[in-house]
Design an enzyme around this catalytic site. Structure first.
Site, PDB file in Angstrom:
ATOM      1  N   ILE A   1       0.868  -1.186   0.000  1.00  0.00           N
ATOM      2  CA  ILE A   1       0.000   0.000   0.000  1.00  0.00           C
ATOM      3  C   ILE A   1       0.901   1.231   0.000  1.00  0.00           C
ATOM      4  O   ILE A   1       1.784   1.357   0.851  1.00  0.00           O
ATOM      5  CB  ILE A   1      -0.903   0.043   1.252  1.00  0.00           C
ATOM      6  CG1 ILE A   1      -1.841  -1.164   1.285  1.00  0.00           C
ATOM      7  CG2 ILE A   1      -1.706   1.335   1.304  1.00  0.00           C
ATOM      8  CD1 ILE A   1      -2.996  -1.101   0.321  1.00  0.00           C
ATOM      9  N   HIS A   2       0.687   2.131  -0.959  1.00  0.00           N
ATOM     10  CA  HIS A   2       1.531   3.325  -0.977  1.00  0.00           C
ATOM     11  C   HIS A   2       0.851   4.549  -1.572  1.00  0.00           C
ATOM     12  O   HIS A   2       1.356   5.656  -1.446  1.00  0.00           O
ATOM     13  CB  HIS A   2       2.814   3.045  -1.782  1.00  0.00           C
ATOM     14  CG  HIS A   2       2.583   2.948  -3.263  1.00  0.00           C
ATOM     15  ND1 HIS A   2       2.083   1.811  -3.852  1.00  0.00           N
ATOM     16  CD2 HIS A   2       2.755   3.844  -4.259  1.00  0.00           C
ATOM     17  CE1 HIS A   2       1.971   2.018  -5.156  1.00  0.00           C
ATOM     18  NE2 HIS A   2       2.370   3.242  -5.429  1.00  0.00           N
ATOM     19  N   ARG A   3      -0.304   4.387  -2.222  1.00  0.00           N
ATOM     20  CA  ARG A   3      -0.916   5.529  -2.906  1.00  0.00           C
ATOM     21  C   ARG A   3      -1.384   6.572  -1.897  1.00  0.00           C
ATOM     22  O   ARG A   3      -1.926   6.227  -0.836  1.00  0.00           O
ATOM     23  CB  ARG A   3      -2.084   5.075  -3.779  1.00  0.00           C
ATOM     24  CG  ARG A   3      -1.635   4.254  -4.962  1.00  0.00           C
ATOM     25  CD  ARG A   3      -2.696   4.102  -6.023  1.00  0.00           C
ATOM     26  NE  ARG A   3      -2.147   3.332  -7.131  1.00  0.00           N
ATOM     27  CZ  ARG A   3      -1.414   3.829  -8.111  1.00  0.00           C
ATOM     28  NH1 ARG A   3      -1.159   5.130  -8.128  1.00  0.00           N
ATOM     29  NH2 ARG A   3      -0.938   3.061  -9.071  1.00  0.00           N
TER      30      ARG A   3
ATOM     31  N   ASP B   1      -2.474  -1.651  -3.828  1.00  0.00           N
ATOM     32  CA  ASP B   1      -3.088  -0.538  -4.546  1.00  0.00           C
ATOM     33  C   ASP B   1      -2.221  -0.165  -5.749  1.00  0.00           C
ATOM     34  O   ASP B   1      -2.348   0.900  -6.331  1.00  0.00           O
ATOM     35  CB  ASP B   1      -3.335   0.678  -3.642  1.00  0.00           C
ATOM     36  CG  ASP B   1      -2.065   1.231  -3.013  1.00  0.00           C
ATOM     37  OD1 ASP B   1      -0.958   0.769  -3.352  1.00  0.00           O
ATOM     38  OD2 ASP B   1      -2.177   2.145  -2.170  1.00  0.00           O
TER      39      ASP B   1
END
Length: 364
Positions: free
Chosen positions: A208-210, A282
């Protein structure tokens, strides 16, 4: 035929590797094709950059622009200034950009302002979500590109509907899958595998990084808690992006079944992906790799620029919708996940098609 190839961030490295390999394979005195590799330095952390050059056997860049961190505007401006100097000193016949990162757009603009023909690999993909910086990068890059190489018929049609000439749009397949298939026999168990007592199909892999998922701390923590509730006691391996790590440090919440690890090199990450029960992500590119490896993929986004991963692959979009998240995990537990179907031209030969087409463009 001189081609300047641009790479700047982790997703780029997997895309340029097979293109360089295809160029070197087809280099002959008759073809007279050569390349110059430019690293913008957009990703400069060793785990996000250097490791990929080593593992994917990418030659050292002819030049590193060393732009490093900054806001999107600062990075874009810095890349354009430095790349302009590079093009003045070493003018090519073509500039080739890949993907949709800041470096892609910045170098595309610079090349066109220097009246150099522009090639975009992975052109035409669209999410329809203008809150994503990548979507803006794609649209700007494609608006000034001369030759488009697409991963799907949908991407091809997007470009034709936008008014681009069919003669300059080439459906060649997916270079990310070239890299995947070329390296499957080289993937390696990460160092922490035994320490965490991991076993195939007995853990989840999370990325997850967005900004839409991690920038608001409370909603990010709520998402992690939602995931934790559905996986029950099964471990979750979470390679933490540097910007996400900073956010996690701001909370005191405990996630006992999470294993927070450093960003992984390509070979270790694909090992983790291939052996996981499912990938929770994501990312866009990871949905492609998961589909070809036939690994269930739950994507915490409401749109995707890669619809073929949902229609033919193993990807399901859930956004932050608790009902959709619950339904997806239930399908996993019931072994009802869709298997991958044949995705046209995702066969490991996209890069060869690109280089062969470029030779035809240049030499007729």
């Amino acid at each position: 035929m001189k081609i300047t190839i641009v790479a700047g961030a982790r997703p780029n490295f997997m895309k340029i590797s097979p293109i360089i390999r295809a160029i070197e394979k087809l280099q002959t005195p008759k073809s007279q094709i050569s390349y110059r590799l430019i690293h913008t330095g957009q990703h400069y952390d060793a785990n996000l950059s250097d490791t990929f050059f080593e593992e994917l056997q990418i030659p050292q860049p002819n030049k590193n622009l060393n732009i490093k961190s900054g806001s999107q505007a600062e990075q874009t401006a810095g890349i354009m200034i430095a790349f302009e100097e590079e093009l003045i000193e070493n003018r090519p016949d073509f500039v080739l950009v890949v993907g949709d990162v800041t470096s892609t757009m910045a170098c595309a603009i610079t090349a066109k302002k220097a009246s150099i023909s522009l090639i975009h690999v992975e052109a035409g993909i669209r999410s329809g979500d203008l809150t994503m910086p990548e979507e803006i990068n794609r649209m700007v890059t494609d608006s000034i590109t001369d030759y488009f190489f697409t991963t799907s018929d949908i991407a091809t049609q997007n470009l034709i509907k936008a008014g681009h000439s069919k003669e300059n749009v080439f459906f060649v397949g997916n270079v990310m899958i070239d890299t995947l298939l070329q390296n499957l026999n080289r993937i390696k168990k990460p160092a922490f595998w035994d320490d965490f007592d991991l076993a195939p199909n007995q853990y989840y892999l999370l990325t997850i990084h967005r900004p839409s998922n991690v920038d608001e701390v409370n909603s990010f923590i709520e998402l992690l808690m939602e995931i934790s509730a559905h996986v029950e006691e099964m471990p979750i391996v979470f390679p933490v992006h540097p910007r996400t790590q900073q956010i996690l440090l701001e909370t005191k919440k405990d996630f006992p079944n999470f294993h927070f690890v450093e960003p992984q090199g390509y070979l270790s990450f694909i090992y983790l992906l291939k052996n996981s029960k499912a990938i929770l992500t994501d990312s866009g590119g990871i949905t492609e790799e998961a589909s070809i490896l036939d690994v269930p993929c739950i994507t915490f986004r409401s749109t995707t620029e890669r619809p073929e991963t949902c229609d033919l692959g193993t990807n399901v979009l859930v956004g932050n919708d608790k009902k959709k998240i619950s339904e997806a995990f239930q399908k996993l537990k019931n072994n009802q996940w869709e298997k991958v179907k044949n995705i046209p031209l995702w066969d490991g030969k996209a890069s060869e098609r690109i280089v062969e087409q470029l030779l035809r463009i240049n030499y007729g």
